[in-house]
Design a protein around this motif. Sequence first.
Motif, PDB file in Angstrom:
ATOM      1  N   ILE A 189       0.862  -1.184   0.000  1.00  0.00           N
ATOM      2  CA  ILE A 189       0.000   0.000   0.000  1.00  0.00           C
ATOM      3  C   ILE A 189       0.896   1.232   0.000  1.00  0.00           C
ATOM      4  N   ASP A 190       0.910   1.939  -1.080  1.00  0.00           N
ATOM      5  CA  ASP A 190       1.748   3.142  -1.203  1.00  0.00           C
ATOM      6  C   ASP A 190       3.177   2.886  -0.705  1.00  0.00           C
ATOM      7  N   GLY A 191       3.731   1.776  -1.121  1.00  0.00           N
ATOM      8  CA  GLY A 191       5.124   1.473  -0.800  1.00  0.00           C
ATOM      9  C   GLY A 191       5.319   0.727   0.504  1.00  0.00           C
ATOM     10  N   ALA A 192       4.286   0.622   1.332  1.00  0.00           N
ATOM     11  CA  ALA A 192       4.398  -0.168   2.572  1.00  0.00           C
ATOM     12  C   ALA A 192       4.081  -1.623   2.258  1.00  0.00           C
ATOM     13  N   GLU A 193       4.894  -2.527   2.780  1.00  0.00           N
ATOM     14  CA  GLU A 193       4.627  -3.955   2.595  1.00  0.00           C
ATOM     15  C   GLU A 193       4.059  -4.481   3.905  1.00  0.00           C
ATOM     16  N   VAL A 194       2.795  -4.874   3.887  1.00  0.00           N
ATOM     17  CA  VAL A 194       2.082  -5.231   5.124  1.00  0.00           C
ATOM     18  C   VAL A 194       1.300  -6.525   4.927  1.00  0.00           C
ATOM     19  N   PRO A 195       0.933  -7.182   6.039  1.00  0.00           N
ATOM     20  CA  PRO A 195       0.069  -8.350   5.921  1.00  0.00           C
ATOM     21  C   PRO A 195      -1.300  -7.960   5.382  1.00  0.00           C
ATOM     22  N   ASP A 196      -1.893  -8.865   4.640  1.00  0.00           N
ATOM     23  CA  ASP A 196      -3.272  -8.703   4.197  1.00  0.00           C
ATOM     24  C   ASP A 196      -4.172  -8.853   5.423  1.00  0.00           C
ATOM     25  N   PRO A 197      -4.989  -7.841   5.737  1.00  0.00           N
ATOM     26  CA  PRO A 197      -5.826  -7.968   6.946  1.00  0.00           C
ATOM     27  C   PRO A 197      -6.875  -9.070   6.844  1.00  0.00           C
ATOM     28  N   ARG A 255       9.403 -13.765   8.596  1.00  0.00           N
ATOM     29  CA  ARG A 255       8.438 -12.898   9.285  1.00  0.00           C
ATOM     30  C   ARG A 255       7.090 -13.597   9.404  1.00  0.00           C
ATOM     31  N   GLN A 313       7.907  -9.053  16.638  1.00  0.00           N
ATOM     32  CA  GLN A 313       8.509 -10.184  15.944  1.00  0.00           C
ATOM     33  C   GLN A 313      10.012 -10.168  16.231  1.00  0.00           C
ATOM     34  N   VAL A 364       7.389   1.711   7.553  1.00  0.00           N
ATOM     35  CA  VAL A 364       7.981   2.056   6.257  1.00  0.00           C
ATOM     36  C   VAL A 364       6.861   2.134   5.224  1.00  0.00           C
ATOM     37  N   ALA A 365       6.570   3.310   4.757  1.00  0.00           N
ATOM     38  CA  ALA A 365       5.487   3.516   3.779  1.00  0.00           C
ATOM     39  C   ALA A 365       5.859   4.732   2.950  1.00  0.00           C
ATOM     40  N   PRO A 366       6.844   4.560   2.054  1.00  0.00           N
ATOM     41  CA  PRO A 366       7.473   5.715   1.404  1.00  0.00           C
ATOM     42  C   PRO A 366       6.504   6.636   0.663  1.00  0.00           C
ATOM     43  N   ASP A 367       5.440   6.062   0.056  1.00  0.00           N
ATOM     44  CA  ASP A 367       4.579   6.907  -0.773  1.00  0.00           C
ATOM     45  C   ASP A 367       3.263   7.269  -0.097  1.00  0.00           C
ATOM     46  N   ALA A 368       3.144   6.973   1.194  1.00  0.00           N
ATOM     47  CA  ALA A 368       1.875   7.243   1.878  1.00  0.00           C
ATOM     48  C   ALA A 368       1.720   8.730   2.169  1.00  0.00           C
ATOM     49  N   PRO A 428      -2.477  -4.850   9.876  1.00  0.00           N
ATOM     50  CA  PRO A 428      -1.571  -5.219  10.956  1.00  0.00           C
ATOM     51  C   PRO A 428      -0.227  -4.511  10.805  1.00  0.00           C
ATOM     52  N   PRO A 453       3.465  -4.664  10.452  1.00  0.00           N
ATOM     53  CA  PRO A 453       4.337  -5.772  10.029  1.00  0.00           C
ATOM     54  C   PRO A 453       5.421  -6.112  11.046  1.00  0.00           C
TER      55      PRO A 453
END
Lengths: 383, 383
Positions: A102-110, A120, B40, B59-63, B108, B110
């Motif tokens: 999401i906008d460059g953030a890599e996160v778990p799918d809720p 991880r 974690q 970390v969310a560079p484009d948010a 969540p 990460p």
Amino acid sequence: MKTKLSLLVFTSILTGQLCLAQENPQKPPADDWKPAPTNQKGKEYPQVNSEGRIKFRIVAPDAKTVGCTFRDSSEFSKGEDGAWYGYTRPLDEGFHYYAIKIDGAEVPDPNSLYFFGAMRWGSGVEIPAHDKDSYALKNVPHGQLREIYFHSNSTDTERRAFVYTPPGYDQNPNQRYPVLYLQHGWGENEYGWGVQGCAGLIMDNLIAAGKSRPFIIVMTYGMTNDTRMGGMRDFRIEPFETVLVKELIPYIDANFRTLADQPNRAMAGLSMGGMETKTITLKNLDTFSHIGLFSGGSISPDDISGLAGFREKNKLVFVSYGSREVSGNRSGGNRRGGDPKANVEALKEAGINSHYYVSPDTAHEWLSWRRSLREFAPLLFKN
Amino acid sequence: MKTKLSLLVFTSILTGQLCLAQENPQKPPADDWKPAPTNQKGKEYPQVNSEGRIKFRIVAPDAKTVGCTFRDSSEFSKGEDGAWYGYTRPLDEGFHYYAIKIDGAEVPDPNSLYFFGAMRWGSGVEIPAHDKDSYALKNVPHGQLREIYFHSNSTDTERRAFVYTPPGYDQNPNQRYPVLYLQHGWGENEYGWGVQGCAGLIMDNLIAAGKSRPFIIVMTYGMTNDTRMGGMRDFRIEPFETVLVKELIPYIDANFRTLADQPNRAMAGLSMGGMETKTITLKNLDTFSHIGLFSGGSISPDDISGLAGFREKNKLVFVSYGSREVSGNRSGGNRRGGDPKANVEALKEAGINSHYYVSPDTAHEWLSWRRSLREFAPLLFKN
């Protein structure tokens, strides 16, 4: 040095998505989507279709871009309900780790359940396989998956392990059982086999069908000197070998009704866990009699030619791969696994009871390893 | 109808963050941040400081905007490394559910471990409490937390439960044990007590200190007719009562070495689980002898005045709350819990062995319930 190079190979493949595109990703996907079995209860997405594509729905009203970590996926775009939708190329049947971007953030799918892999806790998705019945939860007698803590003097820690005890363990207080020590891969941990590996369900179903002897399975964390942050370069096997052989095995033999001798003790592992299995079992011929390497290398006649007593003491060498990992398959893959059939035939000629298995249409992934356990277990403890 | 209204109250409080601001959130936070114990492995964030604030790094560079679900948190802004940082107001010691917000998406974190609560698997964070030693992992004899599946005819499902067996259970094959059936709250599930509830560690430590009899604890999912999506309005207790009393208890008595009679069987629960406990124990006087309600209502003399045999058959009524839930505390809170001391004194006058506990400086949250179990367990099975 050879060990270190092998580890780097495992590192590079477990962090990526290895499954190959099977058809043109531009073709519109089949419209028979169903919620994935790995969704959180009540969640309609992710969905899976008959082509093995996965479709995501992400609510991110103010985002500029949404995507996922599967390569060759479609662009994500907003649907009529304002949520973002996108789908993957066709993937292999079975289990895949992923994340949402999401906008460059890599996160778990809720919407998904979470699994430990690729270093991880994060999302995983299951594409129902044609042979999923072998690890389905059915109305059969069930074993138990026990979370235990054992004290480790060498590391001065209380360490976690999971112990599968087979159906009937508590009802038959005079029966003793063989034990399989079963290891995860690089970037994974002691939860892997019991959760995404479905080890308990596989064994419950094999035992109910009369296809395997009931035995105990022990699963613990295999990177004792904990180099997760430093990477595999700093990995040394000795600390884990000490924990496993000097501490965990005596703990299990003292606290469970085991058959506590070499003929009744096996070790197996996937990927890096296979490397650990090879290294530790060849150094401890009087401890383990049965060996399983799942997408984790092989034992060649050269490996054992100088090992006094291997032929007499070893009862089984089992080697398996996903078809996309081996030579001679038509579905691509890196062919890192070489030719397990030729390997096993050479071992047989050297007088070793050896078996191999190639999982159809899978790569370096959990469906290969679930099937490997399903094929390996019936061969164990025939003595 | 009264039951339904109580359920709606539980619903509304478990989905929100109840902890109150204790000081001006504008004051700069103390600069003694440490990684939270719920991170974690290897993750430096979230961090906790001595004021009980939590600091996040995302970390969310484009948010465009990043935030969290704790109210009264600071604005999140980009640090020199390009990541987003923000922190909360001071929170209660103990465990809190939360999520991260990225451009309107609620996902969540990460960096955190994941827990089931507020109707989803998602992030949780632990602020070390001054009495955290009571649920710490120590070098003491450990029990086991066993994942089991039992068949339920009434629902035609294989149902999961977790069973804590105390240290020594496997070493003493002739010993039988009392059993506590222990329920989670609304929006939670059968994992809650064994994970964020630390039930196993609490019992290991109590037993090692000689403060509690060893007993078995059984934890299963308490919303059998599964209204998670429909909300509490559709919740009916009868399906769960059937699973618990007619199916799970007989399964446990058949498969574990229990003392399978009323004097050796207890039930307790938190929040909605307390309501379930009250309803089911009062209807099944010959099944349960000990009752625990943790932030989950109370049993008044009126409740039992018409219940033939309650005084003779019941051995304990235990009622607990977080201090912020009860009357007369100075730290705010909704005082929904009334006056447990007066309640318990009235029960004592009616001839009931009754105890209460108020957890200092906590609200409707897991630290209240861990402490409740710690105080409740030593009172059980004194017969």
